[in-house]
Motif scaffolding. Structure first.
Motif, PDB file in Angstrom:
ATOM      1  N   VAL A 366       0.837  -1.198   0.000  1.00  0.00           N
ATOM      2  CA  VAL A 366       0.000   0.000   0.000  1.00  0.00           C
ATOM      3  C   VAL A 366       0.873   1.251   0.000  1.00  0.00           C
ATOM      4  N   ASP A 369       2.213   1.718  -3.389  1.00  0.00           N
ATOM      5  CA  ASP A 369       1.147   2.220  -4.250  1.00  0.00           C
ATOM      6  C   ASP A 369       0.953   3.721  -4.058  1.00  0.00           C
ATOM      7  N   SER A 370       1.024   4.182  -2.801  1.00  0.00           N
ATOM      8  CA  SER A 370       0.822   5.609  -2.532  1.00  0.00           C
ATOM      9  C   SER A 370       1.885   6.454  -3.213  1.00  0.00           C
ATOM     10  N   TRP A 393      -6.268  10.972  -0.494  1.00  0.00           N
ATOM     11  CA  TRP A 393      -5.697   9.818  -1.192  1.00  0.00           C
ATOM     12  C   TRP A 393      -6.252   8.525  -0.609  1.00  0.00           C
ATOM     13  N   TYR A 397      -8.236   5.742  -2.712  1.00  0.00           N
ATOM     14  CA  TYR A 397      -7.741   4.359  -2.756  1.00  0.00           C
ATOM     15  C   TYR A 397      -8.859   3.385  -2.403  1.00  0.00           C
ATOM     16  N   ARG A 401     -10.824   0.440  -4.712  1.00  0.00           N
ATOM     17  CA  ARG A 401     -10.902  -0.949  -4.272  1.00  0.00           C
ATOM     18  C   ARG A 401     -12.360  -1.427  -4.247  1.00  0.00           C
ATOM     19  N   THR A 416      -4.180  -1.137  -7.612  1.00  0.00           N
ATOM     20  CA  THR A 416      -4.906   0.062  -8.023  1.00  0.00           C
ATOM     21  C   THR A 416      -4.450   0.554  -9.390  1.00  0.00           C
TER      22      THR A 416
END
Length: 465
Positions: A366, A369-370, A393, A397, A401, A416
């Motif tokens: 995660v 991904d950020s 954000w 996110y 999902r 994502t």
């Protein structure tokens, strides 16, 4: 593949007012509406101001930022991607990047707390309307970690030289929630100064994330997983107050070393990983390890009796190939092995508890991904504006999902980036007839079935998705 026409026979003109590049925003933002995003913002975020309309129509501005992040925007200027072609025909209230930047800069600490409340309730609504967390009534894992985000502006509030020499950072805390059958969602985030200690504010943060997970439907067993920086008595006490279990890496402090040295050699169980995993210390791939357990280990023995905690100490060890075995003498205490202990009250059997603790690494996915999307930049010089950007954000996110969970079983577990490529970045031409809009999408779109499933589900007349 090559061009089917000579170069001189092709021209390009940006002149079609009926095209959109991100038609997937239609079902995605419809999902946000059905889960009450605009209403939550109106109820919770009381942002007042007159500069460039900072306090007016906050729901439209927050929806614009979330929609831009869903397309992959990683800066305020990138939010201008919403103002192209026929997007105004599909969405009302799209704001210019300059307006959105002014809106974010008007945030204070109190407004950030209000936005936290929106995020918390929005996650609960998404979980109630979509199959985001299958199996959450039985078992859920809450993972807590911190990360450093490098910033470059000399005037950014809160940016300091922290862990990395010569690099100015901000230091967010991130907590995710997942189940054995679902990818992680973002439960809670918190922006901190660059020099903030990893565990600063961790007990209250843990209490908040455990409550958020419960509101999102995690009514069964909840297990908090964390690294050694969160190994302290107050974090474990927060888990006990919330009725949750814990599984926390301890590090190799002297009491832990003595406890490991006391484990008899015949207590170690051999395990073999189905696929090689990276060693946390060296990064080398390993396939074999050994696991042992001390069923009753008392942690924090130097503290007063009421604060001591007795639970399981589970240790995984792997061969230390960097240190050759010492022959004929005792040598070092740990000449052949590297040890990875963690402290837990997880009731599962030893190997399963070790396997579940090792899965804590999903929070790193995660974080990666950020930094590949909205947190590639923290765009403002104002600390609270960047805090709001971080929370938005998290909302974007979770929204993606949820859209993936409605599209197909594959997209429920996709990254994502894949969700954007398959479901959001779909070009379309708009046709108007009998006061209706029709989206004409590309023929043979490889993910047509999943996109159609998402669109039909979101636009079904029933309130239950």
């Amino acid at each position: 593949m090559h061009s089917s026409t000579p170069p001189r026979a092709v021209s390009a003109v940006f002149d079609d007012p009926n095209l959109v590049a991100h038609a997937g925003l239609v079902p995605v933002m419809r999902l946000a509406e059905r889960c009450g995003l605009s209403d939550l913002v109106t109820q919770k975020v009381k942002l007042t101001g007159t500069a460039n309309g900072a306090g007016a129509a906050g729901d439209a501005k927050i929806s614009s930022i979330v929609a831009g992040m869903a397309t992959g925007a990683d800066s305020i200027d990138d939010l201008d991607v919403l103002r192209h072609g026929a997007m105004p025909a599909l969405f009302a209230g799209i704001r210019a990047p300059s307006t959105l930047g002014t809106f974010l800069r008007a945030f204070t600490h109190g407004h950030a707390l209000q936005l936290h409340a929106v995020h918390r309730r929005f996650l609960a609504a998404l979980a109630a309307h979509t199959p985001l967390l299958p199996g959450s009534g039985e078992k859920a894992f809450i993972d807590v970690d911190s990360t450093h985000k490098r910033v470059y502006g000399r005037t950014k509030q809160g940016a300091e030289y922290g862990r990395f020499k010569g690099i100015r950072t901000l230091h967010p805390l991130i907590a995710t929630v997942c189940t054995p059958h679902a990818r992680p969602l973002i439960a809670t985030v918190r922006m901190r100064r660059g020099k903030a200690a990893d565990s600063r504010g961790a007990p209250t943060f843990v209490s908040e994330v455990l409550a958020t997970a419960f509101e999102a439907g995690c009514t069964g067993m909840r297990i908090l997983r964390a690294d050694s920086q969160f190994y302290n008595v107050r974090v474990i006490a927060a888990c006990h107050r919330a009725g949750a279990h814990f599984s926390i890496t301890t590090g190799m402090n002297p009491p832990i070393k003595r406890a490991i040295h006391s484990i008899p050699e015949d207590a170690w169980q051999q395990i073999r990983y189905p696929t090689a995993v990276p060693d946390p210390a060296t990064g080398e791939l390993i396939s074999d390890a050994e696991v042992a357990e001390i069923p009753e280990y008392t942690a924090f023995a130097s503290r007063k009796k009421a604060e001591r905690v007795t639970a399981r100490l589970i240790v995984r060890r792997v061969r230390d190939l960097a240190k050759p075995a010492t022959v004929g003498e005792q040598g070092e205490l740990f000449p052949l092995w590297r040890y990875h202990p963690f402290f837990t009250d997880n009731p599962a059997e030893t190997l399963q508890a070790e396997r579940e603790h090792r899965h804590h690494a999903v929070v790193e996915q995660v974080i990666a991904d950020s930094k590949a999307s909205a947190l590639a930049h923290l765009p403002s010089g104002k600390f609270h504006a960047n805090t709001a950007w971080l929370i938005l954000w998290a909302m974007a996110y979770n929204l993606l999902r949820a859209a993936g969970a409605l599209a197909s079983s594959f997209h429920a577990r996709a990254t994502t980036a894949t969700l954007r490529a398959h479901l959001v970045h779909v070009p379309a031409r708009i046709a108007r007839s009998a006061r209706r809009l029709t989206l004409h999408l590309p023929q043979r779109w490889p993910w047509q079935q999943a996109w159609t499933q998402l669109f039909a589900t979101i636009h079904a007349p029933s309130e239950k998705l």
